[in-house]
Design an enzyme around this catalytic site. Structure first.
Site, PDB file in Angstrom:
ATOM      1  N   SER A   7       0.787  -1.239   0.000  1.00  0.00           N
ATOM      2  CA  SER A   7       0.000   0.000   0.000  1.00  0.00           C
ATOM      3  C   SER A   7       0.815   1.284   0.000  1.00  0.00           C
ATOM      4  O   SER A   7       0.241   2.376  -0.062  1.00  0.00           O
ATOM      5  CB  SER A   7      -0.964   0.006   1.193  1.00  0.00           C
ATOM      6  OG  SER A   7      -1.997  -0.933   0.991  1.00  0.00           O
ATOM      7  N   GLY A  34       0.151   1.394  11.010  1.00  0.00           N
ATOM      8  CA  GLY A  34       1.569   1.142  11.250  1.00  0.00           C
ATOM      9  C   GLY A  34       2.244   2.047  12.252  1.00  0.00           C
ATOM     10  O   GLY A  34       3.413   2.391  12.092  1.00  0.00           O
TER      11      GLY A  34
END
Length: 321
Positions: free
Chosen positions: A83, A235
């Site tokens: 991504s 993240g």
């Protein structure tokens, strides 16, 4: 007369010897000083390499400090972007909209039955109706802050396709440093295709660095992308982890997470960030992990460790200077 000449020669010889000793002494001190204080890029390279060498997989790292000093570790390999390519997608789409005079606030009506209920999609959870009405700006925000796959697939399918995205990014960074060939939908159907959406660490770092230091597209749209990346929610255990409690640190980043194959190998675990420190140092850090023999949490620890070391060294450099 002869005695005076010999005396002059002796004096001149002594003077030359003294000069030689002085020059040698200064050179030796300089060399010793340089040896004791090696260049920052060398220290960064050595420190990162030590972490990378212990990894049960392959890690590639690139660092660009103050838009100038560059560090590369394992940059000759390419890594599945996952991504992370949503940054590339956002830039290409905004550039296309610039050229066509289309606003990011254009409303899009999305039929729910055309979206994939199995893929990662916070957007799908936020809206329960049969038709979802969102602006293009909203779709970009979903892809950049929460890495929404349905939003990304929709924009690739109906707005700016993969080939157009790949071509535009090739005008910003070296052609050899990346490739975008497939959508999230196509990678989901065939996990091996993720390896065809690749980048070198430096290629990704260069793009992020240019995004934050140069004018690439319309100012308003570029500012929107930059500010949205500062709101990234995915993240936080990677590059951001050691920085979250640091006062005055601003981080904008985009993550990418890969699939786990039948052998338990994690294909990719990535993060690319632009970081501003309170001491006027700014740097881009790209960390790509591939074919990792461990879980996602363990891979994140390697990324966070590299981030912590880079931050610490740059702060030490600031204090010394």
């Amino acid at each position: 007369m002869e005695k005076n000449r010999k005396k002059q020669i002796v004096v001149l010889s002594i003077a030359l010897v003294c000069i030689f000793i002085l020059v040698f002494s200064l050179f030796h001190k300089s060399a010793t000083k340089d040896s004791a204080n090696p260049p920052l890029t060398n220290v960064l390279t050595d420190s990162i390499s030590q972490i990378v060498s212990a990894c049960p997989g392959e890690i590639g790292v690139a660092v660009i400090v103050n838009n100038r000093d560059t560090v590369k570790v394992n940059n000759k390999s390419v890594y599945p972007m996952m991504s992370v390519f949503k940054v590339h997608q956002a830039l290409a789409l905004c550039n296309d909209f610039d050229n066509k005079g289309i606003s990011l606030d254009t409303l899009v009506n999305i039929n729910r039955d055309k979206l994939d209920p199995k893929t990662w999609s916070p957007m799908l959870k936020d809206y329960s109706g049969p038709v979802i009405s969102l602006t293009v700006r909203d779709l970009l925000r979903y892809t950049l802050t929460q890495s929404d796959n349905n939003a990304s697939n929709l924009m690739f399918k109906d707005m700016v396709n993969v080939a157009q995205t790949d071509s535009f990014i090739a005008t910003l960074i070296p052609r050899s440093s990346f490739q975008i060939a497939y959508t999230e939908e196509e990678m989901s159907a065939d996990h091996n295709k993720a390896y065809s959406n690749y980048t070198s660490p430096l290629g990704a770092a260069m793009l992020m660095n240019r995004l934050f230091t140069e004018g690439l597209i319309d100012d308003e749209k570029q500012s929107f992308i930059k500010n949205t990346l500062k709101e990234c929610k995915t993240g936080v255990d990677r590059i951001a982890a050691p920085l979250l409690d640091k006062e005055g640190v601003v981080i904008a980043h985009k993550t990418g997470s890969g699939y786990v194959n039948e052998n338990g190998v994690l294909a990719a675990h990535n993060d690319v960030a632009y970081i501003c420190l309170p001491n006027n140092i700014s740097y881009t850090l790209a960390v790509f992990v591939k074919d990792f023999k461990g879980n996602k949490s363990q891979a994140s620890q390697y990324v966070a460790h590299i981030s912590a070391v880079v931050y610490s060294l740059l702060m030490q450099t600031s204090v010394k200077s």
